[in-house]
Design an enzyme around this catalytic site. Structure first.
Site, PDB file in Angstrom:
ATOM      1  N   GLU A 176       0.818  -1.223   0.000  1.00 16.97           N
ATOM      2  CA  GLU A 176       0.000   0.000   0.000  1.00 16.97           C
ATOM      3  C   GLU A 176       0.846   1.264   0.000  1.00 16.97           C
ATOM      4  O   GLU A 176       0.519   2.251  -0.656  1.00 16.97           O
ATOM      5  CB  GLU A 176      -0.920  -0.001   1.231  1.00 16.97           C
ATOM      6  CG  GLU A 176      -1.878   1.174   1.298  1.00 16.97           C
ATOM      7  CD  GLU A 176      -2.916   1.148   0.182  1.00 16.97           C
ATOM      8  OE1 GLU A 176      -2.897   2.086  -0.648  1.00 16.97           O
ATOM      9  OE2 GLU A 176      -3.721   0.217   0.144  1.00 16.97           O
TER      10      GLU A 176
ATOM     11  N   ILE B  51      -2.504   7.446   1.399  1.00 17.81           N
ATOM     12  CA  ILE B  51      -3.767   7.364   0.660  1.00 17.81           C
ATOM     13  C   ILE B  51      -4.040   5.892   0.348  1.00 17.81           C
ATOM     14  O   ILE B  51      -3.247   5.253  -0.344  1.00 17.81           O
ATOM     15  CB  ILE B  51      -3.684   8.158  -0.659  1.00 17.81           C
ATOM     16  CG1 ILE B  51      -3.280   9.602  -0.407  1.00 17.81           C
ATOM     17  CG2 ILE B  51      -5.016   8.105  -1.392  1.00 17.81           C
ATOM     18  CD1 ILE B  51      -2.983  10.395  -1.672  1.00 17.81           C
TER      19      ILE B  51
ATOM     20  N   ASP C  88       9.016   8.910 -11.588  1.00 18.70           N
ATOM     21  CA  ASP C  88       8.417   8.470 -10.320  1.00 18.70           C
ATOM     22  C   ASP C  88       6.915   8.255 -10.505  1.00 18.70           C
ATOM     23  O   ASP C  88       6.358   7.232 -10.085  1.00 18.70           O
ATOM     24  CB  ASP C  88       8.682   9.522  -9.232  1.00 18.70           C
ATOM     25  CG  ASP C  88       7.970   9.207  -7.932  1.00 18.70           C
ATOM     26  OD1 ASP C  88       8.430   8.318  -7.204  1.00 18.70           O
ATOM     27  OD2 ASP C  88       6.941   9.860  -7.640  1.00 18.70           O
TER      28      ASP C  88
ATOM     29  N   LYS D 142       4.436   4.588 -10.356  1.00 15.17           N
ATOM     30  CA  LYS D 142       3.203   4.468  -9.576  1.00 15.17           C
ATOM     31  C   LYS D 142       1.999   4.206 -10.476  1.00 15.17           C
ATOM     32  O   LYS D 142       1.109   3.412 -10.143  1.00 15.17           O
ATOM     33  CB  LYS D 142       3.003   5.734  -8.742  1.00 15.17           C
ATOM     34  CG  LYS D 142       4.084   5.947  -7.697  1.00 15.17           C
ATOM     35  CD  LYS D 142       4.001   7.335  -7.077  1.00 15.17           C
ATOM     36  CE  LYS D 142       5.136   7.560  -6.080  1.00 15.17           C
ATOM     37  NZ  LYS D 142       5.159   8.942  -5.558  1.00 15.17           N
TER      38      LYS D 142
END
Length: 439
Positions: free
Chosen positions: A131, A138, A203, A207
């Site tokens: 996570e 979040i 980056d 994600k």
């Protein structure tokens, strides 16, 4: 009496030390919520002698991450070292093959080896939780994987890098250049000494690849993401966006199209009325468009020791509860291959800023080239050059900024039209193009 969950932590930087502290401080709450105690029994890091902000007395010290992963007294291996390869990869794989559960915050490793590690977790029965790898505090991984398991996802997009959002916020609010804001972000510790990984979009791409896998059942593949950074954004673009009712954000967007899954990272104009446009500074946000439900937007701190550690500890609590979710929401064998969608096929609205030469017929030439590509314009803004010459007369012949907002069209059509305009020599410099993402 249920035996405690014995945790081993590899990596004692800001996040690792905070995880040790949180487990100690929240011991009673964790026990009540998990139905068993959670204890850190061993740790490892590059330096044992380094002074740390957390008390490690009574906790064992492993010589290496592999030793910790092999330790029979560890039930849950927590990897917080970082890096897309060794020693993190071998340590996690060793722990999974031993039947242990693994918790990590390592987005780079998951973006590169996530499918391989998920397969090991499935085969040997341990959990593989991550996570904290996307959006820190979040809970977007759990939302996509579990909370929306019964909902078809059409699009997931968001602000996934706080450094870029901080820079764009400062540029907009203070009229500063990209270079000025980057320098300040480095001074404040929001940006690295070499900031390219953040500001060039890589980056965010890592994600996004993870989110796309969860949303659409594709194999994680950073190579399938189109990437464009924010260094070309100028203060005049942000001023124009403001006047036109938009705000510029670096977005990661994964969307289902008739031609497949499109994954892209680039500066984007979003309507100021949208939830994502309200997210300023280092804050992150993710919006999920699901079938039959209004868009869901999750907002919160996307980085930092405390935020990341909170997500790590939540994953450890799931392990303690005995939850074993599929790492990517589906059996690995059902994850589909994905390839990079050609951006030429992308369809949407565009912001175009041109420096038009002060010549007769310039406007007509630009309009003709756009019409040839069947590009319709929603709005045109022409700015007259300011200032006077040495004699007090108005300056002449200076290029005039012209801003165009198109209706939905293809990327290929925009590029062909602008190439033709450049060949016509009616503009100076390179056109600025920013994609528009509607609600």
């Amino acid at each position: 009496m249920v035996a405690p969950l014995r945790v081993g932590i590899a990596g004692l930087g800001t996040v690792g030390a905070e995880v040790v502290r949180l487990i100690e401080e929240q011991a009673r709450t964790l026990s009540e919520r998990s139905g068993r105690d959670v204890r850190v029994v061993a740790v490892t890091a590059r330096s044992k002698a380094k002074k740390r902000s957390v008390d490690l007395r009574g906790i064992g010290w492993a010589k290496s991450p592999l030793d910790l992963a092999n330790d029979p007294n560890v039930d849950c291996f927590v990897e917080l070292m970082g890096g897309s390869g060794e020693p993190a990869l071998s340590a996690i794989e060793t722990a999974l093959k031993a039947g242990k559960s693994v918790v990590t915050a390592n987005k780079a490793l998951i973006a590169r080896h996530g499918v391989r590690l998920a397969k090991a977790a499935e085969k040997h029965g341990g959990a593989f939780n991550y996570e904290a790898a996307v959006g820190a505090a979040i809970p977007v991984i759990k939302t996509l994987r579990e909370g929306l398991a019964g909902t078809g996802i059409n699009r997931v997009y968001g602000i996934l890098n706080g450094t870029c959002n901080y820079i764009l916020t400062r540029m907009e609010q203070e009229g500063l250049s990209f270079a000025e804001c980057l320098k300040d972000a480095q001074r404040l510790g929001y940006a690295e000494a070499n900031p390219s990984f953040d500001v060039d979009g890589h980056d965010t791409a890592q994600k996004l690849a993870i989110l796309a896998s969860l949303a659409f059942g594709t194999k994680v593949a950073q190579s399938a993401v189109y990437v464009e950074g924010i260094s070309s954004i100028a203060p005049e673009d942000l001023r124009a966006a403001e006047e036109l009712g938009y705000r510029v954000k670096l977005l990661g967007v994964a969307v289902r199209t008739a031609k497949g899954i499109e994954q892209r990272v680039h500066p984007t104009m979003v309507p100021k009325s949208s939830s994502i446009a309200q997210v300023m500074g280092v804050t992150n946000a993710v919006t999920i468009d699901g079938e039959g439900i209004p868009p869901i937007t999750l907002v919160g701190p996307g980085a930092g020791g405390a935020a990341t550690a909170s997500a790590v500890v939540a994953d450890i609590a799931d392990v303690a509860r005995g939850i074993r979710a599929r790492p990517f929401g589906r059996p690995v064998e059902r994850l589909r291959d994905t390839t990079k969608a050609p951006m030429e096929r992308h369809e949407g609205g565009y912001y175009i800023r041109l420096m038009a030469r002060d010549l007769a017929g310039t406007a007509a030439t630009i309009a003709t080239r756009l019409a040839e590509q069947k590009i319709s314009l929603e709005s045109i803004v022409q700015r007259h050059p300011e200032g006077v010459d040495a004699n007090g007369a108005a300056k002449k012949a200076a290029p005039v900024p012209v801003i165009l907002i198109t209706y939905a069209t293809s990327e290929d059509a925009v590029h062909r039209a602008l190439q033709a305009v450049q060949r016509d020599k009616v503009i100076s410099g390179r056109p600025q193009v920013i994609r528009i993402e509607k609600n």
